[in-house]
Design an enzyme around this catalytic site. Structure first.
Site, mmCIF file in Angstrom:
data_model
loop_
_atom_site.group_PDB
_atom_site.id
_atom_site.type_symbol
_atom_site.label_atom_id
_atom_site.label_comp_id
_atom_site.label_asym_id
_atom_site.label_seq_id
_atom_site.Cartn_x
_atom_site.Cartn_y
_atom_site.Cartn_z
ATOM 1 N N ASP A 282 25.322 -17.546 1.532
ATOM 2 C CA ASP A 282 25.051 -18.615 2.484
ATOM 3 C C ASP A 282 26.331 -19.112 3.154
ATOM 4 O OD1 ASP A 282 23.853 -20.593 3.874
ATOM 5 O OD2 ASP A 282 23.320 -21.851 2.160
ATOM 6 N N GLU B 105 13.666 -22.239 0.511
ATOM 7 C CA GLU B 105 14.065 -23.640 0.363
ATOM 8 C C GLU B 105 12.899 -24.585 0.656
ATOM 9 O OE1 GLU B 105 17.597 -23.845 2.874
ATOM 10 O OE2 GLU B 105 18.824 -23.057 1.234
ATOM 11 N N GLU C 283 29.681 -25.698 8.142
ATOM 12 C CA GLU C 283 29.045 -26.331 6.986
ATOM 13 C C GLU C 283 29.868 -26.190 5.704
ATOM 14 O OE1 GLU C 283 25.197 -24.728 6.106
ATOM 15 O OE2 GLU C 283 24.993 -25.904 4.269
HETATM 16 O O1 GCW Z 1 23.164 -23.185 4.478
HETATM 17 C C1 GCW Z 1 21.915 -23.658 4.170
HETATM 18 C C2 GCW Z 1 21.939 -25.069 4.609
HETATM 19 C C3 GCW Z 1 20.600 -25.622 4.978
HETATM 20 C C4 GCW Z 1 19.978 -24.666 5.982
HETATM 21 C C5 GCW Z 1 19.824 -23.321 5.317
HETATM 22 C C6 GCW Z 1 19.278 -22.275 6.269
HETATM 23 C C7 GCW Z 1 18.613 -25.310 7.826
HETATM 24 O O2 GCW Z 1 22.528 -25.834 3.608
HETATM 25 O O3 GCW Z 1 20.802 -26.887 5.525
HETATM 26 O O4 GCW Z 1 18.746 -25.158 6.447
HETATM 27 O O5 GCW Z 1 21.059 -22.842 4.896
HETATM 28 O O6 GCW Z 1 20.072 -21.508 6.792
HETATM 29 O O7 GCW Z 1 18.081 -22.229 6.471
#
Ligand code: GCW
Length: 840
Positions: A388, A309, A416
């Protein structure tokens, strides 16, 4: 913060509703509130010792003694005498085995206690029957004290106490995703308790309070900053600030760690590279780490997010995660520190048109070939599923693919993708399923809990990491019931064999008391809440179906499609789901050991709840349950929304059994959730109805006889707008008042005279506080402000909110009018009203 703990009233155990109102309780002490237990139960502790002796003077033992005194004062209303030596009376004795042996030479534990286990027992010491809390280490004693207090809060019998407990895994950490500016990534409980304006806060009281909560559930490490790390944290002049945070945690036996940016040597270290194989890097990290340990001798180590990311990582130099992890691990090794290297590494610019590309494959593809190449103080931190933190995912195959490497499982406590603490979604139920998953390797004990605790492959380290993200909010996570997830994480990390029901039960007793009606209602609500959330969001392994490009909160069925993020569900006119099979799909299934791969490879054998994660199935495919895929999507959303509404009903039965403040706070949240579950239900069902063209066998989808669209009312000042995406507003349209002052929408009631509830569905954005008034004729029957702080700046699935006006006597011909007064960017937007016979 106010600490009003006293419970008034009678009848805790009798099941009778309290005669007197219960005093308001703070949610800040969470499960450590130590409310007085009811008088009759107190008889049980009539012979509780009056003295507590601590053998030793370490800060942790001091903490343990103070905590015991605090707990006994709260729950038993007795102030124990604090002693350093055995008095000539019975006492509670706190100390390590060695220190007790110094007093009583023959004293020894019946079984091994390990480094952090404890033993609670009663023993005759110098002629007096004493209650002993002992362990190999001071930290073990502290854990024992918390266990003893938890027993008292649950009114357990202590007379024949003889109990040994040991944590399942050595590493039980929480991560916080706090930024130096005081914001928290994916935090829903207020500002950071650590940072503000680029600095560590002056007052670290909340950190100490947090540490206490964590210690009570056996957490022994905390990484305090966002994995999307700010390199400034490693600047020399920042280290003294970190040391202050470490001090706050230390008395509770918790080590701190920090997340690091791998490009730090270049960004703050004035090197022209961060290539892990450049010898200057080795030197840089060694110097940095030595400097940290000079200030924080018990520093835990580093957490690394790299090549993910947009974060820098070893791929910049063609190096591997092992190269990057080991260089840092070697700097930490002499000090006893560890590196948690996250396996959350993937390309977010995937080609969505390539049927072979699959984000789920990434972690295994990258890390499996490196098995055995990581130093023994490196732990690969693996999210429980391959994507995720979705509402349901299969277990990540990487747990079975790293047999010569330490691993830890990363779970997400902050919700989240599971309702962001606005929806009740209790996660221990999900986690327990994941932990019990068996990889069916050619050996005994290959369940996930055994793999991550290091047992299966005889690894020296391993464990559990929970992304907690508590904040300054009075109730830490933003919703008092969400604290059950933090509690549950700690309890499962300590003992993954605890059932979700047992955990819910414990937590409820500690948080709300022992009234059986409260315990059973609330425990049941919690245990069910994960599948409830799943059923009105993303059933059948579709993943959450939330808006993945925005807030990750409300519905966003198509947001995952046609982009590089790889959370695709590939829904089209004929079917839905990702083909991940080896035969015809992405081959992801082949990452599992053969018996499991065989199961998932087959459309017939894959369990229904994961079907569309592994297969692209026609809507008409018949599930094991006997219904078709499309009908299941409809049924599950309707059932889920109903179950969310049932929670309101169940909760209302507890009125008078819980202090009014927590009762009504939680009631309002459950009512909101019930309304938002309908938003989810309608968005997902209508989207799939349009995509598939197959109607709901029960004629519910697209058919709302009690509903009147706002755009169909008589409008004065209001204008009609198209909502994008269309499925997030009823009929795809809403109305908004772009006039500066006030608009109205009205209609005539045309049904029989009677009692009715009116639901007004409006949009509550966070960039304005509109107000609404509802009139029947000239009479104002309700008014409110749209002042919630939902993650929404526009009309849509994130902001859609329901207001229920109860018990109105309506007569045919009544003029019903809604007046909206806009504020700033929020134009008093309305979606529809629904009029129905009184419900709850
Ligand atoms: O779930 C995703 C999130 C990001 C997060 C990433 C991660 C901190 O949307 O906000 O970044 O995973 O776990 O690194």
């Amino acid at each position: 913060m106010p600490r009003l703990r006293a419970l008034l009233g009678v009848g805790v155990l009798s099941g009778a509703v309290y005669a007197c109102p219960l005093a308001a309780e703070s949610t800040h002490d969470a499960w450590l509130r130590y409310a007085p237990i009811e008088r009759t139960a107190r008889e049980k502790y009539a012979s509780f010792p009056a003295a507590v002796v601590v053998l030793g003077d370490s800060p942790t033992l001091g903490t343990a003694q103070r905590e015991l005194i605090r707990g006994a004062r709260g729950m038993l209303e007795k102030t124990l005498r604090a002693k350093k030596e055995l008095p000539r009376e019975k006492a509670i004795v706190l100390g390590t085995i060695v220190s007790i042996q110094a007093l009583v030479p023959g004293f020894s534990a019946r079984s091994s206690l390990g480094e952090e286990g404890f033993w609670l027992t009663t023993e005759n010491l110098r002629g007096f029957q004493c209650l002993i809390v002992t362990a190999t280490t001071d930290r073990g004693v502290l854990y024992g004290v918390f266990a003893l207090l938890s027993k008292i809060a649950q009114i357990a019998d202590l007379s024949d106490l003889n109990e040994v407990q040991q944590p399942y895994a050595p590493l039980r950490w929480v991560d916080q995703w706090d930024n130096l500016d005081g914001g928290i990534e994916r935090g829903y409980g207020g500002r950071s308790i650590f940072f503000e304006d680029g600095k560590v806060l002056t007052d670290l009281t909340p950190v100490r309070e947090y540490a206490r909560l964590l210690a009570s559930i056996g957490i022994n490490g905390c990484a305090i900053n966002n994995v999307n790390a700010d390199p400034r944290l490693l600047e020399e002049d920042f280290l003294p600030q970190l040391a202050r945070v470490a001090d706050a945690f230390r008395e509770w036996g918790i080590r701190i760690a920090v997340s690091i940016d791998l490009s730090s040597p270049k960004v703050i270290g004035r090197l022209d590279t961060f290539d892990p194989l450049d010898p200057r890097l080795t030197q840089w990290w060694r110097k940095k780490v030595d400097s940290i340990y000079r200030r924080i001798p018990d520093f835990g180590g580093f957490v690394v997010k790299a090549d993910s990311e947009g974060r820098p990582g070893p791929s910049t130099y063609g190096r591997t995660p092992a190269d990057a992890a080991n260089v840092i691990a070697r700097a930490l090794k002499p000090h006893g520190g560890v590196v948690f290297y996250r396996a959350f590494v993937y390309d977010h610019h995937l080609n969505w048109q390539d049927p072979k590309s699959d984000r789920a494959r990434a972690a295994y593809d990258i890390f499996h070939p490196l098995d055995g190449k990581f130093d023994d103080n490196v732990i690969i931190q693996i999210k429980h599923g391959p994507i995720d933190f979705q509402v349901r995912e299969p277990v990540s195959p990487l747990f079975g693919g790293l047999q010569h490497t330490n691993v830890a499982m990363e779970l997400q406590i902050t919700q989240e993708y599971t309702g962001q603490q606005r929806h009740l979604c209790s996660l221990p139920s999900m986690w327990r399923e994941v932990l019990d998953f068996n990889f069916q390797l050619d050996r005994d004990g290959a369940s996930v809990k055994d793999i991550v605790s290091g047992k299966t492959f005889h690894r020296p380290m391993g464990g559990f990491v929970g992304v907690a993200n508590v904040g300054m909010d009075e109730s830490w996570l933003g919703h008092p019931l969400a604290m059950a997830n933090l509690y549950g994480f700690g309890r499962l990390a300590w003992n993954p064999d605890l059932s979700p029901r047992a955990i819910a039960d414990e937590w409820t007793r500690l948080t709300f008391g022992n009234d059986p009606a409260v315990v059973s209602t609330l425990s049941e609500m919690q245990v069910d809440s994960w599948t409830v959330y799943e059923s009105y969001t993303g059933p059948l392994g579709l993943q959450t179906l939330t808006d993945i490009l925005g807030s990750h909160y409300g519905p966003g069925v198509e947001s995952s499609e046609r982009n590089g993020w790889g959370q695709w569900h590939h829904a089209d006119h004929d079917g839905v789901g990702m083909d991940r099979t080896v035969a015809t799909g992405t081959g992801y299934v082949g990452q599992y050991p053969p018996p499991i791969a065989k199961l998932y490879e087959s459309l017939q054998c894959t369990p229904d709840e994961l079907l569309l994660f592994f297969h692209h199935a026609p809507y008409t495919h018949v599930l094991k349950s006997g219904t078709t895929v499309i009908q299941h999507i409809y049924d599950s959303h309707y059932e889920g929304a109903e179950r969310a509404a049932d929670n309101v009903h169940h909760w209302k039965l507890l009125r008078g059994r819980i202090d009014e403040q927590r009762y009504s706070d939680i009631l309002a949240r459950l009512q909101y959730q019930a309304g938002h579950a309908i938003v989810w239900r309608d968005a997902v069902c209508n989207w799939f109805f349009r995509a598939s063209g197959i109607p709901d066998a029960h004629h519910r989808v697209g058919n709302y006889p009690d509903r009147l669209e706002a755009e169909a009312m008589q409008l004065q000042g209001y204008s009609i707008v198209n909502v994008v995406p269309w499925e997030n507003a009823s009929g795809g349209k809403a109305i908004e008042c772009v006039q500066p002052r006030r608009c109205t929408a009205s209609f005539r009631f045309a049904r029989n005279a009677g009692w009715y509830d009116i639901d007004v569905v409006y949009f509550d954005q966070n960039n304005g506080v509109s107000s609404f008034q509802v009139f029947v004729g000239d009479q104002v029957v309700d008014e409110w402000m749209a002042n919630d702080t939902l993650p929404a700046t526009k009309i849509g699935g994130d902001s859609s909110t329901r207001r229920r006006i109860r018990g109105l006597a309506l007569r045919p011909g009544d003029d019903i009018r809604i007046a909206g007064i806009p504020d700033r960017e929020e134009h008093a937007p309305l979606d529809y009203v629904e009029i129905h016979a009184p419900l709850e």
